[in-house]
Design a protein around this motif. Structure first.
Motif, PDB file in Angstrom:
ATOM      1  N   GLY A 265      56.577  29.040  45.305  1.00 33.82           N
ATOM      2  CA  GLY A 265      58.095  29.524  44.758  1.00 33.82           C
ATOM      3  C   GLY A 265      58.143  29.300  43.192  1.00 33.82           C
ATOM      4  N   ASP A 266      57.439  28.491  42.823  1.00 33.02           N
ATOM      5  CA  ASP A 266      57.641  27.986  41.344  1.00 33.02           C
ATOM      6  C   ASP A 266      56.844  29.468  40.509  1.00 33.02           C
ATOM      7  OD1 ASP A 266      58.622  25.665  41.704  1.00 33.02           O
ATOM      8  OD2 ASP A 266      56.614  24.475  41.184  1.00 33.02           O
ATOM      9  N   PRO A 267      57.628  29.725  39.347  1.00 29.20           N
ATOM     10  CA  PRO A 267      57.058  30.671  38.420  1.00 29.20           C
ATOM     11  C   PRO A 267      55.898  30.288  37.789  1.00 29.20           C
ATOM     12  CG  PRO A 267      58.946  29.550  37.395  1.00 29.20           C
ATOM     13  CD  PRO A 267      58.898  29.149  38.830  1.00 29.20           C
ATOM     14  N   ALA A 268      54.884  31.168  37.495  1.00 25.98           N
ATOM     15  CA  ALA A 268      53.651  30.951  37.164  1.00 25.98           C
ATOM     16  C   ALA A 268      53.452  31.407  35.575  1.00 25.98           C
ATOM     17  CB  ALA A 268      52.625  31.565  37.786  1.00 25.98           C
ATOM     18  N   PRO A 269      53.121  30.310  34.833  1.00 27.41           N
ATOM     19  CA  PRO A 269      52.929  30.458  33.469  1.00 27.41           C
ATOM     20  C   PRO A 269      51.883  31.175  32.853  1.00 27.41           C
ATOM     21  CG  PRO A 269      52.140  28.311  33.797  1.00 27.41           C
ATOM     22  CD  PRO A 269      52.759  28.888  35.198  1.00 27.41           C
ATOM     23  N   PHE A 270      51.240  32.043  33.567  1.00 26.06           N
ATOM     24  CA  PHE A 270      50.322  32.802  33.279  1.00 26.06           C
ATOM     25  C   PHE A 270      50.435  34.562  33.674  1.00 26.06           C
ATOM     26  CE2 PHE A 270      49.037  30.666  37.227  1.00 26.06           C
ATOM     27  CZ  PHE A 270      48.728  31.506  38.054  1.00 26.06           C
ATOM     28  N   GLY A 271      49.505  35.288  33.449  1.00 26.67           N
ATOM     29  CA  GLY A 271      49.604  36.608  33.944  1.00 26.67           C
ATOM     30  C   GLY A 271      48.479  37.043  34.546  1.00 26.67           C
ATOM     31  N   VAL A 272      48.268  38.406  34.952  1.00 25.73           N
ATOM     32  CA  VAL A 272      47.119  39.196  35.666  1.00 25.73           C
ATOM     33  C   VAL A 272      46.952  40.423  34.950  1.00 25.73           C
ATOM     34  CG1 VAL A 272      46.543  40.433  37.635  1.00 25.73           C
ATOM     35  CG2 VAL A 272      47.194  38.203  38.064  1.00 25.73           C
ATOM     36  N   GLY A 273      45.680  40.888  34.729  1.00 23.61           N
ATOM     37  CA  GLY A 273      45.175  41.867  34.190  1.00 23.61           C
ATOM     38  C   GLY A 273      44.729  42.843  35.072  1.00 23.61           C
ATOM     39  N   LEU A 274      45.336  44.196  35.058  1.00 25.82           N
ATOM     40  CA  LEU A 274      44.703  45.164  35.881  1.00 25.82           C
ATOM     41  C   LEU A 274      43.947  46.264  35.095  1.00 25.82           C
ATOM     42  CD1 LEU A 274      47.391  45.495  38.415  1.00 25.82           C
ATOM     43  CD2 LEU A 274      45.491  44.216  38.823  1.00 25.82           C
ATOM     44  N   MET A 275      42.520  46.754  35.654  1.00 24.04           N
ATOM     45  CA  MET A 275      42.127  48.084  35.222  1.00 24.04           C
ATOM     46  C   MET A 275      42.511  49.196  35.856  1.00 24.04           C
ATOM     47  SD  MET A 275      38.294  46.443  34.339  1.00 24.04           S
ATOM     48  CE  MET A 275      37.818  46.575  36.292  1.00 24.04           C
ATOM     49  N   LEU A 276      43.288  49.863  35.153  1.00 21.68           N
ATOM     50  CA  LEU A 276      44.129  51.017  36.084  1.00 21.68           C
ATOM     51  C   LEU A 276      43.312  52.174  36.833  1.00 21.68           C
ATOM     52  CD1 LEU A 276      47.248  51.118  33.841  1.00 21.68           C
ATOM     53  CD2 LEU A 276      47.142  49.826  35.630  1.00 21.68           C
ATOM     54  N   TRP A 277      42.068  52.271  36.031  1.00 18.90           N
ATOM     55  CA  TRP A 277      41.413  53.439  36.559  1.00 18.90           C
ATOM     56  C   TRP A 277      40.607  53.086  37.906  1.00 18.90           C
ATOM     57  CZ3 TRP A 277      36.234  52.817  38.151  1.00 18.90           C
ATOM     58  CH2 TRP A 277      35.480  51.687  37.615  1.00 18.90           C
ATOM     59  N   ARG A 278      40.529  51.838  38.225  1.00 20.85           N
ATOM     60  CA  ARG A 278      40.108  51.520  39.681  1.00 20.85           C
ATOM     61  C   ARG A 278      41.184  51.594  40.767  1.00 20.85           C
ATOM     62  NH1 ARG A 278      40.745  46.526  41.701  1.00 20.85           N
ATOM     63  NH2 ARG A 278      39.018  46.814  43.039  1.00 20.85           N
ATOM     64  N   LEU A 279      42.442  51.876  40.278  1.00 22.59           N
ATOM     65  CA  LEU A 279      43.303  52.309  41.267  1.00 22.59           C
ATOM     66  C   LEU A 279      44.036  53.729  41.296  1.00 22.59           C
ATOM     67  CD1 LEU A 279      45.491  48.826  40.317  1.00 22.59           C
ATOM     68  CD2 LEU A 279      43.930  49.108  42.057  1.00 22.59           C
ATOM     69  N   GLU A 280      43.246  54.443  40.468  1.00 20.64           N
ATOM     70  CA  GLU A 280      43.457  55.946  40.374  1.00 20.64           C
ATOM     71  C   GLU A 280      42.552  56.644  41.112  1.00 20.64           C
ATOM     72  OE1 GLU A 280      45.624  55.502  35.823  1.00 20.64           O
ATOM     73  OE2 GLU A 280      43.486  56.309  36.359  1.00 20.64           O
TER      74      GLU A 280
END
Length: 334
Positions: A48-63
């Motif tokens: 439940g703690d907020p995470a001090p980092f992010g995630v990157g997504l390559m959108l074409w693979r979700l299209e």
């Protein structure tokens, strides 16, 4: 940094004082969830703690066309429910998906659907290859625009539409001055030292580094790839689609290619690489970790990667080198 930036790297960069992303890459959602959990565990975060980092997504693979649109909702939901600090959006290639505009709106709508307040929604980073695309993203009200130069490692703008990072970020800064308000501007491409970071600061608030971390113990590259990074120079890299033909990862859209360290694959023809025999040979090389054939993504700053120090050490080197460079510039008399 698909195939390079996992949870351990994100955690180490965070501990060093940087801001990091876990790459969604080409792997299934279970892999991304695992890497997010590795970062959380390494940083000793509680449930439940907020995470001090992010995630990157390559959108074409979700299209549609080259990816699977059915995967889009689970991936976005995972990011939104994981209490991550940021979501990095890049490489939308399907007009039916609405490009960056469509994806930004989709993230915002899903956050509302999930009952996530705007203040708790991940900050939106958008990677762009041109000034025109930077302005489009800025007008959407995203939090951060990252302009990517042709110097960058991995996938990015080809030489037809792209510019070296300094030319691109300076032009983007000038264009942003015409807007009533603008997002944070960052630059990506060939930046592997604190001195190079300082060279960006007249035009942007900071820089994004990838190649600088490819030889770290926390990087997902195999050891042969890390050793190759350390001994390579900028002249050893080139932009090409050869590795994508061999891997059958061809959904990037127009005017996109990837910069990596030259090898047997980059010297081969597209026809031979995309044949069943060529792809089987590449798959065999992947299993063997054969760097004479598999891709080792690297930007033009690879020559400044001199050892396999930890990612937290690399972040601190950036800081020390940047401060030393600023001191040197301050000592210069007109």
């Amino acid at each position: 940094m698909a195939g390079a930036a996992g949870g351990q790297l994100a955690a180490a960069v965070t501990r060093g004082g940087g801001f990091a992303f876990v790459a969604g890459g080409h792997a299934p959602i279970t892999n991304l969830k695992s890497e997010i959990n590795k970062a959380r565990e390494s940083l000793q975060l509680k449930d439940g703690d907020p995470a001090p980092f992010g995630v990157g997504l390559m959108l074409w693979r979700l299209e549609a066309s080259h990816g699977n649109p059915d995967d889009a909702r689970p991936f976005l939901q995972l990011v939104l429910e994981s209490r991550l600090k940021a979501l990095w959006l890049s490489f939308s290639a399907s007009p039916e998906a609405g490009g960056v505009t469509g994806w930004v709106n989709r993230v915002r709508e899903m956050a509302k659907e999930l009952g996530i307040h705007e203040d708790e929604r991940p900050k939106l980073f958008v990677l762009v290859p041109t000034v025109k695309k930077a302005l489009e993203a800025a007008r959407l009200g995203v939090d951060v625009v990252v302009v990517q130069g042709t110097d960058s490692g991995g996938h990015g703008p080809d030489h037809i539409v792209g510019l070296p990072v300094h030319s691109l970020v300076e032009a983007t800064q000038a264009a942003f001055r015409t807007l009533p308000s603008s997002p944070l501007l960052l630059a990506a491409g060939g930046i592997t030292s604190g001195a190079q970071l300082v060279s960006i600061l007249p035009f942007a608030s900071g820089a994004v580094a990838g190649t600088a971390f490819l030889a770290t113990p926390e990087c997902l590259f195999n050891q042969a790839q890390k050793d190759l990074v350390v001994k390579s120079q900028a002249s050893d890299t080139l932009r090409a689609m050869a590795w994508d033909y061999a891997r059958n990862t061809l959904g990037w859209g127009e005017n996109v290619d990837g910069r990596g360290i030259q090898n047997k694959t980059s010297a081969s023809t597209e026809a031979s690489l995309s044949s069943p025999e060529g792809r089987a040979d590449y798959d065999k090389a992947v299993k063997a970790g054969d760097v004479s054939k598999i891709v080792t993504w690297s930007g033009t700053g690879v020559g400044q990667v001199v050892d396999g120090a930890g990612a937290d050490v690399i972040v601190r080197r950036f800081e020390m080198e940047a401060l030393a460079t600023l001191d040197l510039l301050g000592s210069v008399k007109a």
